[in-house]
Motif scaffolding. Sequence first.
Motif, PDB file in Angstrom:
ATOM      1  N   GLN A  84      -5.743 -42.305   7.184  1.00 23.80           N
ATOM      2  CA  GLN A  84      -7.018 -42.479   7.881  1.00 23.80           C
ATOM      3  C   GLN A  84      -6.811 -42.457   9.391  1.00 23.80           C
ATOM      4  O   GLN A  84      -5.941 -43.149   9.917  1.00 23.80           O
ATOM      5  N   ALA A  85      -7.628 -41.655  10.073  1.00 24.04           N
ATOM      6  CA  ALA A  85      -7.607 -41.599  11.539  1.00 24.04           C
ATOM      7  C   ALA A  85      -8.982 -41.995  12.044  1.00 24.04           C
ATOM      8  O   ALA A  85      -9.996 -41.452  11.595  1.00 24.04           O
ATOM      9  N   ILE A  86      -9.020 -42.959  12.975  1.00 24.43           N
ATOM     10  CA  ILE A  86     -10.284 -43.492  13.501  1.00 24.43           C
ATOM     11  C   ILE A  86     -10.256 -43.398  15.028  1.00 24.43           C
ATOM     12  O   ILE A  86      -9.261 -43.775  15.651  1.00 24.43           O
ATOM     13  N   LEU A  87     -11.330 -42.904  15.592  1.00 25.62           N
ATOM     14  CA  LEU A  87     -11.504 -42.918  17.049  1.00 25.62           C
ATOM     15  C   LEU A  87     -12.632 -43.888  17.371  1.00 25.62           C
ATOM     16  O   LEU A  87     -13.700 -43.844  16.742  1.00 25.62           O
ATOM     17  N   MET A  88     -12.410 -44.759  18.348  1.00 24.09           N
ATOM     18  CA  MET A  88     -13.439 -45.703  18.766  1.00 24.09           C
ATOM     19  C   MET A  88     -13.591 -45.565  20.272  1.00 24.09           C
ATOM     20  O   MET A  88     -12.595 -45.642  20.997  1.00 24.09           O
ATOM     21  N   THR A  89     -14.812 -45.353  20.723  1.00 26.29           N
ATOM     22  CA  THR A  89     -15.007 -45.183  22.168  1.00 26.29           C
ATOM     23  C   THR A  89     -16.448 -45.526  22.537  1.00 26.29           C
ATOM     24  O   THR A  89     -17.369 -45.286  21.758  1.00 26.29           O
ATOM     25  N   PRO A  90     -16.643 -46.056  23.740  1.00 25.91           N
ATOM     26  CA  PRO A  90     -18.011 -46.244  24.222  1.00 25.91           C
ATOM     27  C   PRO A  90     -18.581 -44.950  24.807  1.00 25.91           C
ATOM     28  O   PRO A  90     -19.757 -44.922  25.194  1.00 25.91           O
ATOM     29  N   ASP A  91     -17.783 -43.900  24.871  1.00 25.01           N
ATOM     30  CA  ASP A  91     -18.145 -42.684  25.597  1.00 25.01           C
ATOM     31  C   ASP A  91     -18.513 -41.584  24.599  1.00 25.01           C
ATOM     32  O   ASP A  91     -17.647 -40.958  23.996  1.00 25.01           O
ATOM     33  N   GLN A  92     -19.826 -41.327  24.449  1.00 21.93           N
ATOM     34  CA  GLN A  92     -20.271 -40.353  23.441  1.00 21.93           C
ATOM     35  C   GLN A  92     -19.767 -38.955  23.774  1.00 21.93           C
ATOM     36  O   GLN A  92     -19.471 -38.167  22.872  1.00 21.93           O
ATOM     37  N   GLY A  93     -19.684 -38.644  25.076  1.00 16.58           N
ATOM     38  CA  GLY A  93     -19.191 -37.324  25.465  1.00 16.58           C
ATOM     39  C   GLY A  93     -17.739 -37.129  25.045  1.00 16.58           C
ATOM     40  O   GLY A  93     -17.362 -36.077  24.508  1.00 16.58           O
ATOM     41  N   LEU A  94     -16.932 -38.161  25.269  1.00 18.81           N
ATOM     42  CA  LEU A  94     -15.533 -38.080  24.864  1.00 18.81           C
ATOM     43  C   LEU A  94     -15.428 -37.942  23.347  1.00 18.81           C
ATOM     44  O   LEU A  94     -14.616 -37.147  22.839  1.00 18.81           O
ATOM     45  N   ALA A  95     -16.265 -38.685  22.631  1.00 18.60           N
ATOM     46  CA  ALA A  95     -16.244 -38.605  21.161  1.00 18.60           C
ATOM     47  C   ALA A  95     -16.537 -37.179  20.711  1.00 18.60           C
ATOM     48  O   ALA A  95     -15.834 -36.627  19.844  1.00 18.60           O
ATOM     49  N   ARG A  96     -17.564 -36.552  21.315  1.00 17.98           N
ATOM     50  CA  ARG A  96     -17.899 -35.175  20.937  1.00 17.98           C
ATOM     51  C   ARG A  96     -16.748 -34.230  21.267  1.00 17.98           C
ATOM     52  O   ARG A  96     -16.398 -33.348  20.488  1.00 17.98           O
ATOM     53  N   ALA A  97     -16.138 -34.431  22.431  1.00 12.27           N
ATOM     54  CA  ALA A  97     -15.061 -33.529  22.858  1.00 12.27           C
ATOM     55  C   ALA A  97     -13.844 -33.643  21.939  1.00 12.27           C
ATOM     56  O   ALA A  97     -13.224 -32.634  21.571  1.00 12.27           O
ATOM     57  N   VAL A  98     -13.523 -34.867  21.541  1.00  7.06           N
ATOM     58  CA  VAL A  98     -12.364 -35.050  20.655  1.00  7.06           C
ATOM     59  C   VAL A  98     -12.656 -34.442  19.283  1.00  7.06           C
ATOM     60  O   VAL A  98     -11.811 -33.745  18.702  1.00  7.06           O
ATOM     61  N   ALA A  99     -13.868 -34.681  18.790  1.00  3.95           N
ATOM     62  CA  ALA A  99     -14.236 -34.128  17.483  1.00  3.95           C
ATOM     63  C   ALA A  99     -14.142 -32.599  17.509  1.00  3.95           C
ATOM     64  O   ALA A  99     -13.643 -31.970  16.558  1.00  3.95           O
ATOM     65  N   ALA A 100     -14.590 -32.003  18.619  1.00  3.59           N
ATOM     66  CA  ALA A 100     -14.519 -30.543  18.730  1.00  3.59           C
ATOM     67  C   ALA A 100     -13.064 -30.071  18.774  1.00  3.59           C
ATOM     68  O   ALA A 100     -12.707 -29.050  18.162  1.00  3.59           O
ATOM     69  N   GLU A 101     -12.212 -30.807  19.476  1.00  2.00           N
ATOM     70  CA  GLU A 101     -10.795 -30.449  19.538  1.00  2.00           C
ATOM     71  C   GLU A 101     -10.141 -30.538  18.152  1.00  2.00           C
ATOM     72  O   GLU A 101      -9.301 -29.705  17.794  1.00  2.00           O
ATOM     73  N   VAL A 102     -10.510 -31.560  17.396  1.00  2.00           N
ATOM     74  CA  VAL A 102      -9.963 -31.675  16.041  1.00  2.00           C
ATOM     75  C   VAL A 102     -10.321 -30.434  15.236  1.00  2.00           C
ATOM     76  O   VAL A 102      -9.459 -29.819  14.583  1.00  2.00           O
ATOM     77  N   GLU A 103     -11.593 -30.016  15.300  1.00  2.00           N
ATOM     78  CA  GLU A 103     -12.016 -28.842  14.524  1.00  2.00           C
ATOM     79  C   GLU A 103     -11.300 -27.582  15.013  1.00  2.00           C
ATOM     80  O   GLU A 103     -10.958 -26.698  14.219  1.00  2.00           O
ATOM     81  N   ARG A 104     -11.066 -27.496  16.334  1.00  2.00           N
ATOM     82  CA  ARG A 104     -10.386 -26.321  16.882  1.00  2.00           C
ATOM     83  C   ARG A 104      -8.915 -26.250  16.427  1.00  2.00           C
ATOM     84  O   ARG A 104      -8.414 -25.195  16.035  1.00  2.00           O
ATOM     85  N   ILE A 105      -8.254 -27.410  16.453  1.00  6.45           N
ATOM     86  CA  ILE A 105      -6.806 -27.421  16.193  1.00  6.45           C
ATOM     87  C   ILE A 105      -6.505 -27.372  14.701  1.00  6.45           C
ATOM     88  O   ILE A 105      -5.509 -26.764  14.278  1.00  6.45           O
ATOM     89  N   LEU A 106      -7.355 -28.016  13.893  1.00  7.31           N
ATOM     90  CA  LEU A 106      -7.074 -28.160  12.457  1.00  7.31           C
ATOM     91  C   LEU A 106      -6.592 -26.858  11.793  1.00  7.31           C
ATOM     92  O   LEU A 106      -5.529 -26.857  11.147  1.00  7.31           O
ATOM     93  N   PRO A 107      -7.323 -25.745  11.956  1.00  5.84           N
ATOM     94  CA  PRO A 107      -6.905 -24.533  11.241  1.00  5.84           C
ATOM     95  C   PRO A 107      -5.549 -24.003  11.697  1.00  5.84           C
ATOM     96  O   PRO A 107      -4.909 -23.239  10.974  1.00  5.84           O
ATOM     97  N   GLN A 108      -5.094 -24.427  12.900  1.00 14.12           N
ATOM     98  CA  GLN A 108      -3.799 -23.941  13.400  1.00 14.12           C
ATOM     99  C   GLN A 108      -2.630 -24.682  12.749  1.00 14.12           C
ATOM    100  O   GLN A 108      -1.470 -24.283  12.907  1.00 14.12           O
ATOM    101  N   LEU A 109      -2.897 -25.802  12.084  1.00 17.38           N
ATOM    102  CA  LEU A 109      -1.797 -26.661  11.630  1.00 17.38           C
ATOM    103  C   LEU A 109      -1.187 -26.144  10.339  1.00 17.38           C
ATOM    104  O   LEU A 109      -1.923 -25.753   9.421  1.00 17.38           O
TER     105      LEU A 109
END
Lengths: 437, 437
Positions: free
Chosen positions: A267-292
């Motif tokens: 399980q991986a959990i991200l916790m942040t008060p910053d909605q922009g950062l949350a969106r950016a990290v989520a997008a990075e996860v989707e971008r990187i995932l297929p490369q793994l």
Amino acid sequence: MPALLNTADPDFKAGFAAMLAAKREDADDVGAAVADIIDEVRARGDAALVALTARFDRTDLTAETLRFSETEIDAACARVDPAERAALELAAGRIRAYHARQMPEDALWTDASGAQLGWRWTPVTAAGLYVPGGQASYPSSVLMNAIPARVAGVERLVVCVPTPGGAVNPLVLLACRLAGVDEVWRIGGAQAIAAMAHGTQTMRPVDKITGPGNAYVAAAKRQVFGRVGIDSIAGPSEVLVIAEGAQNPEWLALDLLAQAEHDADAQAILMTPDQGLARAVAAEVERILPQLPRAAIAGASWQAHGTIIITRDLAEAAALSNRIAPEHLELCVDDAEGLAAQIRHAGAIFLGAWTPEATGDYVSGPNHVLPTARSARFSSGLSVLDFLKRSTLSRLTPAALAAIGPAAVTLAMSEGLPAHARSVQARLDDLPPLPRP
Amino acid sequence: MPALLNTADPDFKAGFAAMLAAKREDADDVGAAVADIIDEVRARGDAALVALTARFDRTDLTAETLRFSETEIDAACARVDPAERAALELAAGRIRAYHARQMPEDALWTDASGAQLGWRWTPVTAAGLYVPGGQASYPSSVLMNAIPARVAGVERLVVCVPTPGGAVNPLVLLACRLAGVDEVWRIGGAQAIAAMAHGTQTMRPVDKITGPGNAYVAAAKRQVFGRVGIDSIAGPSEVLVIAEGAQNPEWLALDLLAQAEHDADAQAILMTPDQGLARAVAAEVERILPQLPRAAIAGASWQAHGTIIITRDLAEAAALSNRIAPEHLELCVDDAEGLAAQIRHAGAIFLGAWTPEATGDYVSGPNHVLPTARSARFSSGLSVLDFLKRSTLSRLTPAALAAIGPAAVTLAMSEGLPAHARSVQARLDDLPPLPRP
């Protein structure tokens, strides 16, 4: 899509509680099968190990080849790539240095009554370390289990590692060498745990067994507990990353995916008060995932268990973190030390974005065997203390007995244990003349 | 007659091995019944506690009276005899002072790479202590479990003690008061363990459960382990007395009988190189036994499990003691400290004949919850560490990551965990300019 929770939403409480209560692992009930295997090893010893290894690991051994010879270990170590050897040596040195600091001190003092009190730490005499075979055969885990035992002063250190189909990981054998392991056996599963707990014709039993394993190994450890000590039974791994501010979303996404690639139950959990950062990290996860290379596993974990939680502020994040009691906690915030001061339950805390969790898996020095599944509320990672035990010491003088013995007599009588009382009273009746206080 | 072994006899080895292997306790298999009780408490909460307490403890309670009120506790405390109160206060003060010395220290240091490493101890938030009812309802055990928890900094301390037929031991309630227990509940058995682990409408759950109990309590602790932490499962108690020289045979006989009076499964062992002393102690046991109020229990234990072992010398006694790994070890010899230095495995060591084991049960200060059944080979008595856990800390600087990160990348790749490697490499690729070392 991972779960997205926001503490401002009215249904947050229910969603968070559901996440906490979710079981990420199906517990196979293999207890009866394991009990049979243990009985077989107790009854027939080496012959059972040979038969079970042929059946489960498709490897033909004899009583003489159950254990790796020094020549075999030498040959395997010689095959290790020099860069890998250097990395393993760096890791071993740093793990040793960290754990050496954990050695507790003996104590002895005389109190006001004249009683001498204290304690003394002594090592477990013999320890056994289980190392899984196949894909999850990790040399880093050998170091993390064996080095604390050696630092504690364990005299005899045994490793069992199965070699399914004859496959041997030379790095595991090199890690055994670097950590000072005395015996390496090519057996696995419940039969290896049984052999270490009860001994066979060729293997002397140990006093404590540690190390990860599959459902059979876990069940066997539960069943031999009491006859030997065991470490905790590890569940699926988890990371919580708390982040704010100008963080690099790619770094955080990789930290989440490093956890997710362990297995689909991770399980991986991200916790942040910053909605922009949350969106950016989520997008990075989707971008990187297929490369793994392990995209299927990491994707399954992220889909099923990945969670992003938007909090009002960092104080709220710390409070929620304490309810999760994460195995690994990364604090990628400006004042990581300030936030860490609010953390009460976590196996390992990684301070600042230059400290990715993966450094703790290998080279930082602290142990990577950590409490999972919220057990950081009441337990700690592996340490030298797991291979030590404490004898308490007391010596009363006649004067000390005169001072505190009568209270013992009173309490023993009130608990209905008169022989306890008499054993103290007989001495009080025979006290020598004491100097007046 | 107790067993008499002599290390000079040709059949000693077999006799000693048989003694070590002997099971002194029949383990009732109550697992299924306990699982049902736990399920019932989880499903129905307080209503289940009320129903189960009526059934097992013949006591009619409501959700409102499951917990003792402060008024009830005050009234019970007021009934305690002043001498008993004074004895309990003396014991509490000494136990508190001893355990305060056990508090471990936090650590934080910077190593040569620039990495900050360390750890921090934090207390378990809420702990629950089981106290048996009836004959074995011991106020001393309340102190021995509750005080280390309080010293560790546990915020909320819960006690469950059954009141079979409505019987309350006022000393137990006073011990709760003196130890700073926050809540006392009049429930027992597996249902009390289930309530503490899972909570009910009126009881919030705890994180760790300690304390002795019968087979149902032990089975319940095993079953809730993982959801909460537990202490070790205690077996029957034992003492080993090693003696030589001009000892008072009556004292030693009383120490053996104090152990034997606990229950018929308890074991008392005398080891000495002095055959005359062995005969004298055995004769004293036979003389005193019929005088004891608990003669039936102590006699049964002494007949079934009492053992006298004649050794060649004290060094041989120490070596045999290390194979027994006794819960309690009395060293009634001229150079007790010298002999103690040869002891590797023992729960508590009592130095010199002025330190009867019973002082350790009540007033010396060290804990009386100790490893039984040879488990001192790998475990320790209860301490403040049982109510604390450790978070490891690490903070890497860019320079530290530059120094040790590449080794983490190498090891992660060799273990087939490429996202681990990338999470480190991404930072290495973005390193700021570093001062040259």
